[in-house]
Design a protein around this motif. Structure first.
Motif, mmCIF file in Angstrom:
data_model
loop_
_atom_site.group_PDB
_atom_site.id
_atom_site.type_symbol
_atom_site.label_atom_id
_atom_site.label_comp_id
_atom_site.label_asym_id
_atom_site.label_seq_id
_atom_site.Cartn_x
_atom_site.Cartn_y
_atom_site.Cartn_z
ATOM 1 N N SER A 12 -10.854 3.988 -95.250
ATOM 2 C CA SER A 12 -11.200 5.324 -94.118
ATOM 3 C C SER A 12 -12.394 4.732 -93.444
ATOM 4 O O SER A 12 -12.466 4.812 -92.093
ATOM 5 C CB SER A 12 -11.719 6.546 -94.679
ATOM 6 N N THR A 13 -13.319 4.081 -93.953
ATOM 7 C CA THR A 13 -14.646 3.436 -93.398
ATOM 8 C C THR A 13 -14.097 2.247 -92.418
ATOM 9 O O THR A 13 -14.702 1.995 -91.490
ATOM 10 C CB THR A 13 -15.725 3.171 -94.268
ATOM 11 N N CYS A 14 -13.195 1.517 -92.936
ATOM 12 C CA CYS A 14 -12.933 0.241 -92.353
ATOM 13 C C CYS A 14 -12.155 0.713 -91.161
ATOM 14 O O CYS A 14 -12.102 0.026 -89.710
ATOM 15 C CB CYS A 14 -12.120 -0.524 -93.170
ATOM 16 N N ASN A 15 -11.274 1.669 -91.270
ATOM 17 C CA ASN A 15 -10.438 2.131 -90.288
ATOM 18 C C ASN A 15 -11.188 2.798 -89.220
ATOM 19 O O ASN A 15 -10.696 2.441 -87.774
ATOM 20 C CB ASN A 15 -9.342 3.246 -90.744
ATOM 21 N N SER A 16 -12.395 3.341 -89.484
ATOM 22 C CA SER A 16 -13.230 4.053 -88.452
ATOM 23 C C SER A 16 -13.672 2.920 -87.660
ATOM 24 O O SER A 16 -14.028 2.883 -86.473
ATOM 25 C CB SER A 16 -14.202 4.980 -89.118
ATOM 26 N N LEU A 17 -14.091 2.002 -88.435
ATOM 27 C CA LEU A 17 -14.979 0.813 -87.616
ATOM 28 C C LEU A 17 -13.976 0.098 -86.714
ATOM 29 O O LEU A 17 -14.346 -0.118 -85.462
ATOM 30 C CB LEU A 17 -15.247 -0.184 -88.967
ATOM 31 N N ILE A 18 -12.747 -0.131 -87.136
ATOM 32 C CA ILE A 18 -11.770 -0.775 -86.326
ATOM 33 C C ILE A 18 -11.446 -0.059 -85.017
ATOM 34 O O ILE A 18 -11.377 -0.108 -83.749
ATOM 35 C CB ILE A 18 -10.528 -1.064 -86.813
ATOM 36 N N GLU A 19 -11.311 1.223 -85.308
ATOM 37 C CA GLU A 19 -11.033 2.396 -84.269
ATOM 38 C C GLU A 19 -12.157 2.441 -83.288
ATOM 39 O O GLU A 19 -11.843 2.491 -81.968
ATOM 40 C CB GLU A 19 -10.923 3.765 -84.760
ATOM 41 N N SER A 20 -13.354 2.418 -83.600
ATOM 42 C CA SER A 20 -14.462 2.053 -82.842
ATOM 43 C C SER A 20 -14.637 1.040 -81.787
ATOM 44 O O SER A 20 -14.908 1.279 -80.638
ATOM 45 C CB SER A 20 -15.855 2.652 -83.548
ATOM 46 N N ILE A 21 -14.207 0.110 -82.647
ATOM 47 C CA ILE A 21 -14.641 -1.444 -81.662
ATOM 48 C C ILE A 21 -13.358 -1.349 -80.844
ATOM 49 O O ILE A 21 -13.641 -1.704 -79.500
ATOM 50 C CB ILE A 21 -14.104 -2.422 -82.677
ATOM 51 N N ILE A 22 -12.092 -0.848 -81.116
ATOM 52 C CA ILE A 22 -11.085 -0.806 -80.013
ATOM 53 C C ILE A 22 -11.527 0.210 -78.734
ATOM 54 O O ILE A 22 -11.255 -0.207 -77.679
ATOM 55 C CB ILE A 22 -9.613 -0.227 -80.648
ATOM 56 N N LYS A 23 -11.937 1.145 -79.165
ATOM 57 C CA LYS A 23 -12.735 2.166 -77.696
ATOM 58 C C LYS A 23 -13.617 1.559 -77.168
ATOM 59 O O LYS A 23 -13.841 1.599 -75.851
ATOM 60 C CB LYS A 23 -13.117 3.572 -78.626
ATOM 61 N N ILE A 24 -14.514 0.828 -77.859
ATOM 62 C CA ILE A 24 -15.917 0.235 -77.201
ATOM 63 C C ILE A 24 -15.642 -1.151 -76.431
ATOM 64 O O ILE A 24 -15.762 -1.451 -75.342
ATOM 65 C CB ILE A 24 -16.879 0.225 -78.021
ATOM 66 N N GLN A 25 -14.863 -2.064 -77.273
ATOM 67 C CA GLN A 25 -14.710 -3.476 -77.012
ATOM 68 C C GLN A 25 -13.360 -3.785 -76.625
ATOM 69 O O GLN A 25 -13.253 -4.914 -76.124
ATOM 70 C CB GLN A 25 -15.298 -4.271 -77.979
ATOM 71 N N GLY A 26 -12.462 -2.942 -76.884
ATOM 72 C CA GLY A 26 -11.294 -3.530 -76.477
ATOM 73 C C GLY A 26 -10.224 -3.617 -77.572
ATOM 74 O O GLY A 26 -10.737 -3.718 -78.680
ATOM 75 N N CYS A 27 -9.090 -3.638 -77.491
ATOM 76 C CA CYS A 27 -8.120 -3.600 -78.497
ATOM 77 C C CYS A 27 -7.963 -4.936 -79.179
ATOM 78 O O CYS A 27 -7.610 -5.197 -80.306
ATOM 79 C CB CYS A 27 -6.714 -3.381 -77.815
ATOM 80 N N TYR A 28 -8.226 -6.164 -78.476
ATOM 81 C CA TYR A 28 -8.408 -7.464 -78.954
ATOM 82 C C TYR A 28 -9.242 -7.635 -80.087
ATOM 83 O O TYR A 28 -9.236 -8.329 -81.069
ATOM 84 C CB TYR A 28 -8.091 -8.440 -77.852
#
Length: 307
Positions: A12-28
């Motif tokens: 759940s923590t890993c998923n939150s990290l990935i989701e936040s990075i997508i929102k802030i830095q983009g999908c790639y």
């Protein structure tokens, strides 16, 4: 830093990290972090380059990445993640199927979306309200209201899947798109009876549809009831359509009153509205006021309008 200490965050923590990075830095950037977190590039931080011990992705992880690519319109990347999920022996859930269908629908590939829909049935994945709304919305966007209605009826008869506000909005917008505003209004009334509150974009679509069929009075009444009943703030395009319709019918005082209301809502008159008033006053024989408005329009036009 955690990994260097042998500490592995929960999924759940890993998923939150990935989701936040997508929102802030983009999908790639989010996708790169996904591959790093789960050691999919042979750079997991341990000696043999295998996947990070103690943490593996789940279906929600893949859905996060698919949604990120979908929002950026990158359909091929959505397909790539879908294939990657299958290659890793993960069974996509109904939501993942819906994301892929939505990507196909937005890309105009409705038949590909239908293949995904049918695949859900073959796999025994239950069609939920999201998947129904996705396929209904896809057909509504291309104006195939007959097929959209088929899925709507199927959803109502399937048991356990009730239509939502989104379902009705898809259908209302679809009928307005093909010029069948009468069917749109019937659905709107049914929507209200069920206790749903429409979005302002849905109200705007009906108003534009009524204006396009020269039913300006009906459109104005519809606006007043919608504002009173749902507390909706109409969009500028709705005011524009109504003002143009009133001016076309020579109802200049009503058009002026509506323009004042529009300005009070924070919308400034554009060149389309100016032209409507100019034409209206010209037909009324008030050429002096038409000339004054033309001068005012030229003085207040924005660089975008001039181009």
């Amino acid at each position: 830093m955690l990994r260097s200490k042998g500490i592995h965050p929960r999924i759940s923590t890993c998923n939150s990290l990935i989701e936040s990075i997508i929102k802030i830095q983009g999908c790639y950037a989010g996708y790169d972090m996904f591959r790093e977190v789960f050691g999919l590039d042979g750079e997991s931080g341990n000696d043999n380059g295998s996947r990070v011990k103690g943490v593996v992705p789940n279906v929600y992880t893949f859905s996060i990445i698919m949604v990120g690519f979908y929002r950026d319109g990158l359909v091929e990347d959505v397909e790539k993640v879908w294939s990657e999920m299958a290659n890793m022996n993960y069974e996509p859930n109904a939501y993942c199927h819906s994301v892929l269908m939505e990507a196909y629908c937005d890309d105009g590939r409705i038949e590909d979306a239908m293949c995904v829909w049918e695949e859900m049935g073959f796999k025994g994945v239950k069609h939920d309200v999201v998947s129904y709304n996705t396929i209904i919305g896809g057909f509504c966007r291309i104006g195939e209201m007959g097929r959209a209605e088929e899925f709507f009826r199927e959803m109502e008869l399937s048991g356990g899947v009730d239509g939502t506000c989104v379902t009705f909005e898809h259908l209302i917008n679809g009928y307005c798109k093909i010029g069948d505003v009468d069917s749109a209004i019937l659905l709107y009334k049914d929507m209200c009876r069920k206790g749903f509150r429409p979005e302002s974009s849905t109200i705007d679509a009906v108003i534009r549809g009524l204006c396009n069929k020269n039913s300006v009075s009906e459109a104005l009444d519809f606006l007043r009831v919608a504002v009173k009943k749902h507390g909706i703030v109409p969009k500028g395009k709705s005011y524009e359509g109504l003002i143009k319709g009133l001016c076309l019918e020579g109802r200049m005082e009503e058009a002026l009153k509506l323009q004042r209301e529009m300005i009070g809502k924070g919308y400034e008159p554009n060149s389309e509205i100016y032209f409507a008033f100019i034409d209206g006053y010209t037909k009324k024989g008030n050429k002096e006021l038409a000339k004054k408005l033309r001068k005012e329009m030229l003085e207040t036009r924005t660089p975008q309008e001039e181009s």
